[in-house]
Motif scaffolding. Sequence first.
Motif, mmCIF file in Angstrom:
data_model
loop_
_atom_site.group_PDB
_atom_site.id
_atom_site.type_symbol
_atom_site.label_atom_id
_atom_site.label_comp_id
_atom_site.label_asym_id
_atom_site.label_seq_id
_atom_site.Cartn_x
_atom_site.Cartn_y
_atom_site.Cartn_z
ATOM 1 N N ILE A 131 43.629 -19.247 49.258
ATOM 2 C CA ILE A 131 42.656 -18.002 49.210
ATOM 3 C C ILE A 131 41.404 -18.377 48.309
ATOM 4 O O ILE A 131 40.388 -17.850 48.812
ATOM 5 C CB ILE A 131 43.655 -17.153 47.983
ATOM 6 N N ALA A 187 36.271 -15.412 45.395
ATOM 7 C CA ALA A 187 36.472 -15.617 46.913
ATOM 8 C C ALA A 187 36.996 -14.296 47.524
ATOM 9 O O ALA A 187 36.454 -13.890 48.460
ATOM 10 C CB ALA A 187 37.914 -16.344 47.162
ATOM 11 N N SER A 192 41.378 -20.800 59.779
ATOM 12 C CA SER A 192 40.929 -19.803 58.961
ATOM 13 C C SER A 192 41.261 -18.384 59.447
ATOM 14 O O SER A 192 41.472 -18.220 60.778
ATOM 15 C CB SER A 192 39.521 -19.904 58.776
ATOM 16 N N LEU A 222 35.190 -12.361 50.296
ATOM 17 C CA LEU A 222 35.840 -11.728 51.478
ATOM 18 C C LEU A 222 35.607 -10.144 51.853
ATOM 19 O O LEU A 222 35.514 -9.658 53.120
ATOM 20 C CB LEU A 222 37.168 -12.033 51.403
ATOM 21 N N ILE A 262 36.877 -20.769 51.108
ATOM 22 C CA ILE A 262 36.304 -19.796 51.899
ATOM 23 C C ILE A 262 35.542 -20.739 53.126
ATOM 24 O O ILE A 262 35.062 -21.787 52.927
ATOM 25 C CB ILE A 262 35.063 -19.261 51.272
ATOM 26 N N THR A 276 39.084 -16.879 55.037
ATOM 27 C CA THR A 276 39.799 -17.639 54.352
ATOM 28 C C THR A 276 40.615 -18.909 54.829
ATOM 29 O O THR A 276 41.103 -18.950 55.948
ATOM 30 C CB THR A 276 41.268 -16.773 53.714
#
Length: 236
Positions: A55, A16, A158, A20, A58, A39
């Motif tokens: 976390i 993740a 998000s 990101l 996604i 996130t």
Amino acid sequence: MSVFTYHLVKTDYFSALRILFSSPKSRNIPGLIHAEIMTVMTLGSPIFSPSRMLIRQIAVFAQWEDESDIENFLAKDNLGKILSKGWHTRLTFMRKWGKFNKFEIPDETAEFENPNSPVVAVTIARMKFLEIPRFIHWGRPVEKLVRDHPATTLSLASIKFPNTVSTFSIWKNQKEMTDMVHGHSKVPKPKRHTNAMKERDRKDFHFEFTTLRFKPISEFGEWNGQRNLIPSLKTN
């Protein structure tokens, strides 16, 4: 006409974080116009809460030149292969309010042939840092309104640091959604959204902001163990 997608996937912490911090570039992915990777957050949850920022979850909102580009991305790209393990919907643009750079959003609008067909709404904004506390104060009541509304089948927020925020919601039909927007829903405190919009008009929270409305055309995979999240669409 271009096609939009909205993806949700759960992965491990390392993957993740890597996703990101290595956002896809359109020049490296054939057919990709633009993508925002964020996130997932739980709508309406307390600011200092484990459920506020998830976390390992996604969300990706993307625009493509053609559906074949989506297929190639999911089958061949490293990020695409991860996203293919989750859930996504493909969307036809209908109308917009506001503006957000990098996406190529048409100025023309379209009408739903069937007023009872499902609707997907996406908001995305770049926040003014000094306005974030004020935005949270006015925004969390709206988050709860959307989260608890009986006409939504999925709703979430998000974030992408430092200042990109977004919401995603699936509505059973257009009337239920517009009733919420205008404060006419038969729910407690129905004017939470209209009150927040009045405050935004008085003093904007954002550098840029858009609300987008889409017609969902297909749905793939599952999210939180559920399929067929969009009414009248079959999961592929």
